[in-house]
Scaffold this motif. Structure first.
Motif, PDB file in Angstrom:
ATOM      1  N   TYR A 163      -5.155  -2.292 -18.573  1.00 19.42           N
ATOM      2  CA  TYR A 163      -4.986  -0.856 -18.377  1.00 19.42           C
ATOM      3  C   TYR A 163      -5.130  -0.077 -19.685  1.00 19.42           C
ATOM      4  CZ  TYR A 163      -0.190  -1.943 -19.783  1.00 19.42           C
ATOM      5  OH  TYR A 163       0.914  -2.388 -20.438  1.00 19.42           O
ATOM      6  N   ASP A 208       0.832  -1.202   0.000  1.00 22.06           N
ATOM      7  CA  ASP A 208       0.000   0.000   0.000  1.00 22.06           C
ATOM      8  C   ASP A 208       0.869   1.256   0.000  1.00 22.06           C
ATOM      9  OD1 ASP A 208      -2.577   1.190  -0.007  1.00 22.06           O
ATOM     10  OD2 ASP A 208      -2.359   1.630   2.123  1.00 22.06           O
ATOM     11  N   LYS A 211      -3.118  -0.794 -11.325  1.00 20.62           N
ATOM     12  CA  LYS A 211      -3.819  -1.607 -12.308  1.00 20.62           C
ATOM     13  C   LYS A 211      -2.775  -2.212 -13.233  1.00 20.62           C
ATOM     14  CE  LYS A 211      -7.688  -1.568 -15.437  1.00 20.62           C
ATOM     15  NZ  LYS A 211      -8.813  -0.818 -15.973  1.00 20.62           N
ATOM     16  N   THR A 227      -0.762  -1.682  -4.201  1.00 18.19           N
ATOM     17  CA  THR A 227      -2.079  -2.233  -3.894  1.00 18.19           C
ATOM     18  C   THR A 227      -3.118  -1.855  -4.934  1.00 18.19           C
ATOM     19  OG1 THR A 227      -1.561  -2.123  -1.552  1.00 18.19           O
ATOM     20  CG2 THR A 227      -3.878  -2.376  -2.138  1.00 18.19           C
ATOM     21  N   HIS A 228      -3.147  -0.597  -5.318  1.00 15.97           N
ATOM     22  CA  HIS A 228      -4.183  -0.119  -6.235  1.00 15.97           C
ATOM     23  C   HIS A 228      -3.671   0.054  -7.660  1.00 15.97           C
ATOM     24  CE1 HIS A 228      -6.658   0.367  -2.739  1.00 15.97           C
ATOM     25  NE2 HIS A 228      -5.697   1.080  -2.171  1.00 15.97           N
ATOM     26  N   GLY A 246       2.343   1.954  -3.291  1.00 19.68           N
ATOM     27  CA  GLY A 246       1.391   2.234  -4.365  1.00 19.68           C
ATOM     28  C   GLY A 246       1.077   1.026  -5.224  1.00 19.68           C
TER      29      GLY A 246
END
Length: 120
Positions: A113, A101, A109, A106-107, A104
């Motif tokens: 994409y 997390d 894509k 964790t989120h 960066g």
């Protein structure tokens, strides 16, 4: 011991351990200059930490330095190369969800994409 966590301001910094310890010591004083002297009850503790760091920097006190780098971007030069460094222990570990997390990941894509550019 001291647990120092550094964010993006330490990104791509090339320093020797001595330089890193100097930076930690300097930041301890600049973060809260009132931690030193009569204005703080914790001044003795802070001064003690700074004295210990100074002793380490000057080579008067030996310590174990643990460098935990979840991104894997750190490099420690082996002055004994091509032989192994007898003072260096490398431990590989799996990043935690919190590490992902903070980095960066964790989120992030990583699939489909390309589809975002069509809908924007």
């Amino acid at each position: 011991g001291i647990n120092a966590e550094y964010g993006k301001q330490w990104y791509q910094r090339r320093v020797r351990v001595e330089g890193l310890l100097h930076q930690v010591k300097d930041q301890l004083a600049t973060i809260n200059p009132f931690s030193f002297g009569d204005s703080s009850q914790s001044s003795a503790t802070m001064e003690s930490v700074v004295e210990e760091l100074t002793a380490v920097i000057e080579g008067k006190r030996l310590v174990e330095l643990i460098l935990e780098d979840p991104a894997g971007n750190s490099y420690i030069q082996n002055v004994y190369a091509p032989d192994p460094d007898p003072h260096l222990k490398i431990v590989e570990f799996t990043r935690t969800a919190e590490d992902d997390d903070v980095l960066g990941i964790t989120h992030m894509k990583t699939e489909n994409y390309e589809d975002d550019s069509l809908t924007s």
